[in-house]
Design a protein around this motif. Structure first.
Motif, mmCIF file in Angstrom:
data_model
loop_
_atom_site.group_PDB
_atom_site.id
_atom_site.type_symbol
_atom_site.label_atom_id
_atom_site.label_comp_id
_atom_site.label_asym_id
_atom_site.label_seq_id
_atom_site.Cartn_x
_atom_site.Cartn_y
_atom_site.Cartn_z
ATOM 1 N N UNK A 134 46.065 34.600 50.030
ATOM 2 C CA UNK A 134 46.416 35.776 50.823
ATOM 3 C C UNK A 134 45.286 36.789 50.675
ATOM 4 N N UNK A 135 44.754 37.253 51.819
ATOM 5 C CA UNK A 135 43.638 38.209 51.801
ATOM 6 C C UNK A 135 44.170 39.601 51.492
ATOM 7 N N UNK A 136 44.017 40.016 50.248
ATOM 8 C CA UNK A 136 44.586 41.299 49.827
ATOM 9 C C UNK A 136 43.905 41.775 48.555
ATOM 10 N N UNK A 137 43.649 43.063 48.505
ATOM 11 C CA UNK A 137 43.100 43.697 47.302
ATOM 12 C C UNK A 137 44.143 44.666 46.754
ATOM 13 N N UNK A 138 44.600 44.447 45.526
ATOM 14 C CA UNK A 138 45.531 45.385 44.892
ATOM 15 C C UNK A 138 44.875 46.758 44.761
ATOM 16 N N UNK A 139 45.648 47.811 45.083
ATOM 17 C CA UNK A 139 45.161 49.168 44.859
ATOM 18 C C UNK A 139 45.239 49.470 43.354
ATOM 19 N N UNK A 140 44.363 50.338 42.879
ATOM 20 C CA UNK A 140 44.294 50.677 41.444
ATOM 21 C C UNK A 140 44.384 49.389 40.604
ATOM 22 N N UNK A 141 43.451 48.445 40.839
ATOM 23 C CA UNK A 141 43.613 47.099 40.255
ATOM 24 C C UNK A 141 43.632 47.059 38.731
ATOM 25 N N UNK A 142 42.983 48.013 38.075
ATOM 26 C CA UNK A 142 42.900 47.955 36.610
ATOM 27 C C UNK A 142 44.193 48.396 35.934
ATOM 28 N N UNK A 165 53.349 30.312 44.107
ATOM 29 C CA UNK A 165 52.822 31.666 43.917
ATOM 30 C C UNK A 165 51.720 31.941 44.947
ATOM 31 N N UNK A 166 51.267 33.192 44.940
ATOM 32 C CA UNK A 166 50.228 33.672 45.851
ATOM 33 C C UNK A 166 48.930 33.837 45.067
ATOM 34 N N UNK A 167 47.806 33.520 45.698
ATOM 35 C CA UNK A 167 46.500 33.846 45.113
ATOM 36 C C UNK A 167 45.820 34.846 46.037
ATOM 37 N N UNK A 168 45.582 36.060 45.528
ATOM 38 C CA UNK A 168 44.887 37.068 46.329
ATOM 39 C C UNK A 168 43.382 36.821 46.332
ATOM 40 N N UNK A 169 42.770 36.995 47.511
ATOM 41 C CA UNK A 169 41.317 37.073 47.594
ATOM 42 C C UNK A 169 40.975 38.239 48.506
ATOM 43 N N UNK A 170 39.790 38.836 48.280
ATOM 44 C CA UNK A 170 39.350 39.924 49.143
ATOM 45 C C UNK A 170 38.237 39.379 50.024
ATOM 46 N N UNK A 171 38.568 39.090 51.278
ATOM 47 C CA UNK A 171 37.602 38.527 52.223
ATOM 48 C C UNK A 171 36.871 37.323 51.633
ATOM 49 N N UNK A 172 37.610 36.481 50.924
ATOM 50 C CA UNK A 172 37.031 35.251 50.390
ATOM 51 C C UNK A 172 36.670 35.317 48.910
ATOM 52 N N UNK A 173 36.585 36.530 48.346
ATOM 53 C CA UNK A 173 36.284 36.658 46.917
ATOM 54 C C UNK A 173 37.587 36.588 46.128
ATOM 55 N N UNK A 193 37.592 35.614 37.465
ATOM 56 C CA UNK A 193 37.004 36.758 38.168
ATOM 57 C C UNK A 193 36.977 38.009 37.296
ATOM 58 N N UNK A 194 35.954 38.845 37.545
ATOM 59 C CA UNK A 194 35.828 40.059 36.730
ATOM 60 C C UNK A 194 36.005 41.343 37.534
ATOM 61 N N UNK A 195 36.003 41.261 38.876
ATOM 62 C CA UNK A 195 35.998 42.478 39.702
ATOM 63 C C UNK A 195 37.374 42.789 40.265
ATOM 64 N N UNK A 196 37.782 44.058 40.146
ATOM 65 C CA UNK A 196 38.989 44.573 40.799
ATOM 66 C C UNK A 196 40.225 43.725 40.542
ATOM 67 N N UNK A 197 40.435 43.414 39.279
ATOM 68 C CA UNK A 197 41.609 42.644 38.860
ATOM 69 C C UNK A 197 42.294 43.366 37.714
ATOM 70 N N UNK A 198 43.526 42.946 37.422
ATOM 71 C CA UNK A 198 44.178 43.411 36.200
ATOM 72 C C UNK A 198 43.716 42.532 35.047
ATOM 73 N N UNK A 199 43.310 43.161 33.973
ATOM 74 C CA UNK A 199 42.861 42.405 32.804
ATOM 75 C C UNK A 199 44.079 41.961 31.991
ATOM 76 N N UNK A 222 34.035 32.510 44.878
ATOM 77 C CA UNK A 222 34.662 32.524 46.197
ATOM 78 C C UNK A 222 35.768 31.484 46.280
ATOM 79 N N UNK A 223 36.603 31.620 47.312
ATOM 80 C CA UNK A 223 37.631 30.620 47.588
ATOM 81 C C UNK A 223 37.011 29.244 47.788
ATOM 82 N N UNK A 224 35.875 29.233 48.485
ATOM 83 C CA UNK A 224 35.156 27.966 48.745
ATOM 84 C C UNK A 224 34.788 27.265 47.448
ATOM 85 N N UNK A 225 34.234 28.081 46.527
ATOM 86 C CA UNK A 225 33.843 27.517 45.231
ATOM 87 C C UNK A 225 35.077 27.018 44.474
ATOM 88 N N UNK A 226 36.155 27.776 44.575
ATOM 89 C CA UNK A 226 37.398 27.403 43.885
ATOM 90 C C UNK A 226 37.908 26.048 44.370
#
Lengths: 282, 282
Positions: A134-142, A165-173, A193-199, A222-226
């Motif tokens: 699902x193409x989505x970026x959580x707000x206030x991800x940290x 379950x759902x796997x979020x990606x942001x435009x493929x990331x 992943x290290x960017x814009x996620x909950x640790x 990326x999703x492709x790499x995954x």
């Protein structure tokens, strides 16, 4: 759960009695944070890590927790004793508090602790998971906010695709699952992943595992790499490590649980056992 | 407000008694929608427009409202009569309902109606507004969800800058204020953004105004373009039209209320008066 206790603000009350006035900012404006830890055999696993994050989340959202760490630990202990549930999930919630105008933070937050039975068996590990993306970026991800609008809104698609379950990606990331982090194995390299996620706490424990043959690091992919990964798994407090066997209908590792996933799962369990044996904080 | 009534699910109860069990998905997961209409002289202004949006929001979020439109109108009327507040805001909230596992929608939504006094004077119009900008895109923008995490989290910056509200933009593309829409005047053209925003009822009324000399349309614009506008105003149920006199510390129209803003405000008031005279739905 009717005869179990919930802690609300300053007292233990029966589950059925645990109510909040509708002027609370969680109800009015979806404003609040939480954290979720587990107990195994009455021991709250990695409690200091979860409380670290709880206090960080609260600070980031301008909410002042009503208890210091040692008071909070004591209350967690009392909750475990009162409810007498050996294996459980304990959710700590801190909301924006009651607000006269339904928008402005004007009072102290409301604080709750809810305990529910939780059994982590081998069953869910052996079954593995099917994800849909699902193409989505959580707000206030940290921050571990109570915001799960997108996940709950999207859940009918999970059911419709017979997924788990759902796997979020942001435009493929690739980012994360709504309640879990994701890892990918490529040869002897393990990435998350290290960017814009909950640790996640379980994520951090996997990153800390010391293995002679593996390199476990944070790196975006990326999703492709995954889709070409040797193995994929998620980390989550309620399941520890759980293999992902299918993404958007396509099999991962031909639908088999990978050996590296298995070995990391064993190592993580050893770390958990060590924490239980330490009786840390209790 | 202590002696006023709130409607919860199926009964009118006193403000102090209006509580929800903590297993509600608004508290657990920030999941819910709402709408907000105003009464003037006991008349709910444009009620059908607000109810249209309320039902649309509910559908989009997979929530089933417990009342049909005519039942709901009857309940709004009863609330107005019981509380006897002539000029007010009425908030309708529909949450994800009680959830045993704290995530899955399993029961009917919880429904509430809360009424608060509201006076729309000339004072706020003449004072105008100062905005600060914030790079943020609301999730599920077409739906009036209860999600105001970003607005409440950012509010200390509003206070710190002695401003009145936030203006969201997405990487420079102007969107909306957290609780209001924005309009820009350039010559005889009046624009309001059309992409990824909440379609406000007051916004739609301004777009419907018939004027001989003005062209009022939906069109996206950038922050840069906004800074060179002749006039800027917001539309919001609680204030109708309100001039914006400063954005990020820079004056709009040299800090003066524009003539087109004034004339549109008069036309909007005429439309509101017409709705009040029609006694639509009551």
């Amino acid at each position: 759960m009717e005869n179990k206790y919930i802690f609300v603000n300053d007292q233990f009350i029966l589950h059925t009695e645990a109510k909040l006035h509708v002027s609370d900012l969680s109800i009015q404006r979806g404003y609040g944070i939480f954290d979720f830890l587990k107990t195994i055999d009455f021991h709250p696993v990695f409690i200091d890590d979860y409380l670290d994050r709880f206090y960080r989340s609260a600070k980031e959202m301008n909410l002042e927790p009503p208890y210091e760490r040692n008071e909070l630990k004591s209350l967690v202990r009392q909750l475990i004793e009162k409810n007498n549930i050996a294996n459980s999930g304990i959710k700590l919630i801190l909301t924006g508090g009651f607000s006269e105008d339904g928008f402005t933070i004007t009072t102290k937050p409301n604080f709750m602790m809810v305990q529910s039975p939780l059994n982590i068996g081998n069953e869910s590990f052996e079954k593995g998971l099917k994800l849909i993306t699902n193409n989505f970026q959580r707000q206030v991800p940290s921050v571990k906010t109570i915001d799960y609008l997108q996940a709950i809104k999207t859940w009918p698609q999970v059911i419709g695709h017979h997924a788990d379950d759902i796997l979020y990606h942001k435009d493929g990331a690739v980012r994360e699952c709504p309640r879990a982090n994701i890892f990918m194995v490529k040869g002897k390299e393990v990435f998350t992943p290290k960017t814009d996620i909950l640790r996640g706490i379980t994520r951090s424990k996997v990153l800390s595992l010391e293995t002679a043959h593996l390199n476990i690091t944070e790196r975006d992919f990326s999703l492709e790499e995954l889709q070409t990964a040797d193995e994929v798994f998620i980390t989550v407090t309620t399941k520890n490590i759980c293999p992902v066997l299918q993404i958007d209908g396509k099999p991962v590792n031909e639908g088999n649980i990978g050996e590296i996933t298995r070995s990391l799962s064993v190592l993580l369990q050893q770390l958990i056992n060590k924490d239980i044996d330490s009786k840390n904080g209790f």
